[in-house]
Design a protein around this motif. Structure first.
Motif, short mmCIF file in Angstrom:
data_model
loop_
_atom_site.label_atom_id
_atom_site.label_comp_id
_atom_site.label_asym_id
_atom_site.label_seq_id
_atom_site.Cartn_x
_atom_site.Cartn_y
_atom_site.Cartn_z
N ASP A 113 -2.14 0.41 9.77
CA ASP A 113 -2.89 0.83 8.58
C ASP A 113 -2.17 1.99 7.93
N ASN B 216 -3.43 4.93 5.13
CA ASN B 216 -4.54 5.37 4.28
C ASN B 216 -4.52 6.88 4.13
N LYS C 16 1.35 4.31 -3.00
CA LYS C 16 1.19 5.75 -2.73
C LYS C 16 2.51 6.51 -2.85
N ALA D 260 0.83 -1.21 0.00
CA ALA D 260 0.00 0.00 0.00
C ALA D 260 0.86 1.25 0.00
#
Length: 224
Positions: free
Chosen positions: A222, A224, A171, A167
């Motif tokens: 996480d 995000n 990004k 992830a």
């Protein structure tokens, strides 16, 4: 008597909040920054000859503290956050004139932007001056640095689950920057000697990274 200082530009950095910024710049940070100059500065003239210097001093304003009252005594994190010292015996941001300084590596001009490495400043921090680092004058091997004689060791391991590594890469968020920032344990000093089940969040490039400390390991929960 008062004197006016006008920024010569602003620096773009990964740090969009104060929490988690590495302390002492190049000594603890691999983050890069881009100095965008004010319209009053002609970069190719003002920075002529700068490429001959590998490192630079940046003088800047602690812009988030301009409305805060200065402190005469502060609690340096290196002393556990409990022992007080005079503000001039520290590099605290709560200073009478809110001026900071940091040593960075010179990555050179890219167009009209100056790129540097080792930043410890918030995104869009005002830069008030740039000076070359001069080895014979600025390096003093016999100097005594009191409570800050050496860079602190990174106290924590960092675990990022494989799916969150993917992830971060999606990004364009540098994994090594996440690891460096979190391994330095950005929590308040008093939290580091206690069981701490709290979940924390830091921002890099406006991306939230959620994490907690489990023993001597930071677990990233996480991104995000």
């Amino acid at each position: 008597m008062e004197y006016k200082i006008s920024p010569i530009g602003h620096i773009k950095t990964p740090f969009t909040q104060k929490f988690g910024i590495p302390r002492q710049g190049l000594g603890l940070s691999i983050a890069t920054g881009r100095i965008v100059f004010d319209q009053s500065i002609r970069p190719h003239e003002a920075c002529e000859g700068l490429s001959e210097f590998s490192h630079l001093w940046l003088l800047f304003l602690f812009s988030e503290h301009l409305d805060h009252l200065p402190k005469q005594r502060i609690r340096p994190p290196r002393l556990g956050g409990n022992t007080k010292l005079g503000v001039f015996a520290s590099r605290s941001s709560f200073r009478p004139n809110n001026i900071g300084m940091t040593l960075v590596k010179n990555l050179g001009m890219h167009g009209e932007v100056l790129e540097v490495e080792g930043v410890d400043m918030l995104n869009n921090t005002p830069i008030v001056d740039i000076k070359p680092y001069i080895v014979y004058a600025d390096s003093m091997p016999t100097a005594d640095s009191s409570y800050a004689t050496a860079a602190p060791e990174s106290p924590l391991e960092v675990f990022i689950p494989p799916q969150l590594v993917s992830a971060a890469k999606e990004k364009n968020l540098p994994i090594n920057l996440i690891i460096q920032v979190l391994s330095q344990d950005p929590r308040p000093a008093y939290k580091k000697t206690k069981n701490d089940p709290k979940f924390y969040t830091i921002q890099l490039y406006n991306i939230d990274i959620h994490w907690r400390v489990d023993g001597s390991t930071v677990v990233v929960c996480d991104i995000n």
